[in-house]
Write a protein that holds these residues in place. Structure first.
Motif, mmCIF file in Angstrom:
data_model
loop_
_atom_site.group_PDB
_atom_site.id
_atom_site.type_symbol
_atom_site.label_atom_id
_atom_site.label_comp_id
_atom_site.label_asym_id
_atom_site.label_seq_id
_atom_site.Cartn_x
_atom_site.Cartn_y
_atom_site.Cartn_z
ATOM 1 N N PRO A 25 -27.616 4.108 -46.430
ATOM 2 C CA PRO A 25 -26.353 4.369 -45.734
ATOM 3 C C PRO A 25 -26.595 5.209 -44.482
ATOM 4 N N THR A 26 -25.825 4.949 -43.445
ATOM 5 C CA THR A 26 -25.736 5.903 -42.338
ATOM 6 C C THR A 26 -24.239 6.067 -42.069
ATOM 7 N N GLU A 27 -23.880 6.971 -41.191
ATOM 8 C CA GLU A 27 -22.449 7.162 -40.928
ATOM 9 C C GLU A 27 -21.847 5.996 -40.135
ATOM 10 N N THR A 28 -22.707 5.178 -39.495
ATOM 11 C CA THR A 28 -22.176 4.053 -38.696
ATOM 12 C C THR A 28 -22.061 2.808 -39.559
ATOM 13 N N VAL A 29 -23.213 2.246 -39.950
ATOM 14 C CA VAL A 29 -23.277 1.046 -40.797
ATOM 15 C C VAL A 29 -24.510 1.207 -41.688
ATOM 16 N N VAL A 84 -26.020 17.896 -28.070
ATOM 17 C CA VAL A 84 -24.558 17.748 -28.126
ATOM 18 C C VAL A 84 -24.160 16.727 -29.212
ATOM 19 N N PHE A 85 -24.871 15.596 -29.288
ATOM 20 C CA PHE A 85 -24.363 14.468 -30.099
ATOM 21 C C PHE A 85 -25.125 14.204 -31.401
ATOM 22 N N TRP A 86 -26.219 14.884 -31.655
ATOM 23 C CA TRP A 86 -26.962 14.699 -32.908
ATOM 24 C C TRP A 86 -26.657 15.830 -33.866
ATOM 25 N N PRO A 87 -26.727 15.606 -35.183
ATOM 26 C CA PRO A 87 -26.831 14.278 -35.773
ATOM 27 C C PRO A 87 -25.539 13.503 -35.541
ATOM 28 N N GLY A 88 -25.679 12.194 -35.275
ATOM 29 C CA GLY A 88 -24.488 11.402 -35.012
ATOM 30 C C GLY A 88 -24.811 10.018 -34.487
ATOM 31 N N PRO A 116 -29.363 10.279 -37.592
ATOM 32 C CA PRO A 116 -28.078 9.945 -38.221
ATOM 33 C C PRO A 116 -27.457 11.148 -38.938
ATOM 34 N N ALA A 117 -26.136 11.106 -39.108
ATOM 35 C CA ALA A 117 -25.427 12.242 -39.711
ATOM 36 C C ALA A 117 -25.303 12.119 -41.223
ATOM 37 N N HIS A 118 -25.535 10.933 -41.792
ATOM 38 C CA HIS A 118 -25.310 10.775 -43.232
ATOM 39 C C HIS A 118 -26.322 11.608 -44.022
ATOM 40 N N PRO A 119 -25.843 12.453 -44.961
ATOM 41 C CA PRO A 119 -26.774 13.337 -45.682
ATOM 42 C C PRO A 119 -27.844 12.582 -46.467
ATOM 43 N N LEU A 120 -27.530 11.422 -47.042
ATOM 44 C CA LEU A 120 -28.545 10.685 -47.805
ATOM 45 C C LEU A 120 -29.618 10.116 -46.872
ATOM 46 N N ALA A 121 -29.221 9.670 -45.700
ATOM 47 C CA ALA A 121 -30.210 9.176 -44.721
ATOM 48 C C ALA A 121 -31.127 10.329 -44.327
ATOM 49 N N ALA A 157 -32.047 -11.528 -52.676
ATOM 50 C CA ALA A 157 -33.156 -10.581 -52.453
ATOM 51 C C ALA A 157 -33.236 -9.531 -53.550
ATOM 52 N N ASN A 158 -34.453 -9.083 -53.809
ATOM 53 C CA ASN A 158 -34.678 -7.997 -54.748
ATOM 54 C C ASN A 158 -34.679 -6.701 -53.926
ATOM 55 N N LEU A 159 -33.479 -6.224 -53.639
ATOM 56 C CA LEU A 159 -33.341 -5.157 -52.645
ATOM 57 C C LEU A 159 -32.659 -3.943 -53.258
ATOM 58 N N LEU A 160 -33.250 -2.772 -53.071
ATOM 59 C CA LEU A 160 -32.593 -1.548 -53.507
ATOM 60 C C LEU A 160 -31.640 -1.084 -52.404
ATOM 61 N N ILE A 161 -30.398 -0.837 -52.797
ATOM 62 C CA ILE A 161 -29.390 -0.365 -51.835
ATOM 63 C C ILE A 161 -28.989 1.042 -52.254
ATOM 64 N N VAL A 162 -29.227 2.007 -51.402
ATOM 65 C CA VAL A 162 -28.825 3.386 -51.720
ATOM 66 C C VAL A 162 -27.324 3.507 -51.436
ATOM 67 N N ASP A 163 -26.567 3.873 -52.455
ATOM 68 C CA ASP A 163 -25.109 3.907 -52.330
ATOM 69 C C ASP A 163 -24.653 5.216 -51.687
ATOM 70 N N GLY A 164 -24.183 5.117 -50.460
ATOM 71 C CA GLY A 164 -23.653 6.305 -49.788
ATOM 72 C C GLY A 164 -22.182 6.129 -49.491
ATOM 73 N N GLY A 165 -21.523 5.227 -50.212
ATOM 74 C CA GLY A 165 -20.082 5.024 -50.007
ATOM 75 C C GLY A 165 -19.797 4.194 -48.767
ATOM 76 N N THR A 166 -18.538 4.263 -48.337
ATOM 77 C CA THR A 166 -18.110 3.520 -47.138
ATOM 78 C C THR A 166 -18.497 4.303 -45.887
ATOM 79 N N CYS A 167 -19.032 3.595 -44.906
ATOM 80 C CA CYS A 167 -19.475 4.274 -43.671
ATOM 81 C C CYS A 167 -18.261 4.811 -42.921
ATOM 82 N N GLU A 168 -18.396 6.032 -42.505
ATOM 83 C CA GLU A 168 -17.300 6.765 -41.863
ATOM 84 C C GLU A 168 -16.926 6.165 -40.488
#
Ligand code: TXA
Ligand code: MG
Length: 328
Positions: A25-29, A84-88, A116-121, A157-168
């Motif tokens: 997850p990131t805060e964008t997509v 000014v704009f990071w994390p973001g 990126p601003a997402h804490p899990l990222a 695909a055999n893909l691990l998706i880290v769940d960070g909820g809906t992107c802000e």
């Protein structure tokens, strides 16, 4: 084979360190990440997305030091704007350091860097090191803003998706290239031109800000971010006779008439409109509709700029007065 969605990071860390690809997850997509140290992992990103090698990836970092090591020229202006704009949602294109794998940069002499601003990222980058990650969708498609969207992009695909909820934020980061006197916006995003101009008023030297499309930025290709069914932009006053017009125009364009066109309604608040944009496009595509239409708005300021950039690239047809023929 199926994808696994999980919020914990230990499995994701192991896989990334082994040169595998993980959706994060990131805060964008959501992004499809690999360690920048793993040439194998980077190749897997391109293979899974069916992404052409000419389309360079963004490197995600979690501190300024990591960012500076990726470039030969961590310009004072880049440092200032990053502070000014990071994390973001802000990606800076700068001259590439020689150790950066040319697969990331498509052989260009520049590299795109974002914190990126997402804490899990951030946590994953602390554990693994910088991660190269494009949006976690098939090349040219709509970006995912929820784990289930990633799953539907790569069903086998055999893909691990880290769940960070809906992107802000909901739309991809602003991409800028920077030199001492210029900031060129290659892709508009949530860090708007107006925000960049405002930040630059406090900078020591005059800096020109322009909208530049770079051939090296396929996110700025005419057809990108496309949903599974045609999307059409229409003028508000034309909505009365719309059904008949859409049937005909979609028939001409795709060979199949649109019998069931559904409106994509944009929230009046552009931050909410952006957050909902791609998930609404997906919802309508999966609802049995055979065409999406969206009513044109004249306001293209601030965050609307990014929303209309994505909508016009996602559109199969633009029936607004300014574009009375289909895009080339
Ligand atoms: O918000 C985002 O930026 C998301 C999340 C996952 O971070 N990522 C994203 O990546 O949208 P992607 O690969 O879908 O789009 C990256 C854009 C592309 O348009 C690419 O061409 C451009 O950044 N880009 C990457 N490196 C570049 C470079 N060296 N010069 C110019 N454009 C570059
Ligand atoms: Mg993308």
């Amino acid at each position: 084979m199926t994808s696994i969605i999980e919020p914990k990071l230990h499995k994701a860390t192991d896989l990334l360190l082994k040169g595998e690809v993980v959706a994060i997850p990131t805060e964008t997509v959501y992004g499809l990440a690999a360690s920048i140290e793993s040439n194998e992992g980077l190749k897997k990103i391109f293979a899974l997305k069916e992404r052409p090698f000419f389309d360079p990836l963004i490197v995600h970092v979690a501190n300024f030091k990591q960012a500076a090591t990726l470039t030969t020229d961590w310009l004072p202006l880049a440092d200032y704007l990053a502070r000014v704009f990071w994390p973001g949602p802000f990606t800076i294109v700068l001259p590439k350091a020689s150790h950066v794998d040319p697969l990331i940069t498509s052989g260009l002499d520049t590299v795109a860097i974002r914190y990126p601003a997402h804490p899990l990222a951030q946590e994953l980058i602390h554990l693994v090191g910088p991660l190269a990650a494009p949006s976690a969708n098939m090349f040219g498609h709509t970006s995912p803003t929820q784990p289930k969207h990633v799953q539907s992009e790569f069903p086998g695909a055999n893909l691990l998706i880290v769940d960070g909820g809906t992107c802000e934020v909901g739309v991809e980061s602003t991409v800028v290239s920077i030199d001492a006197e210029h900031v060129r916006i290659l892709r508009p995003g949530a860090v708007t031109e107006e925000m960049i101009q405002a930040a630059l008023r406090k900078w020591s030297h005059p800096v020109a800000v322009s909208r530049g499309s770079s051939q090296a930025s396929p996110g700025s290709l005419k057809h990108h971010y496309m949903p599974k069914i045609p999307l059409v932009i229409v003028e508000p006053q034309k909505t009365a006779s719309l059904a008949a017009e859409l049937r005909l125009r979609i028939q001409n364009e795709t060979g199949k008439p649109a019998q069931n066109a559904v409106e994509l309604k944009l929230n009046d608040d552009p931050a909410i409109a952006a957050r909902e944009l791609y998930s609404e496009m997906r919802k309508i595509s999966e609802s049995g509709a055979d065409c999406i239409y969206v009513v044109n708005r004249s306001d293209r300021q601030g965050m609307w700029s990014a929303i209309w950039d994505r909508l016009s690239r996602a559109a199969t047809l633009d029936l607004t007065d300014a574009h009375s023929k289909s895009p080339q």
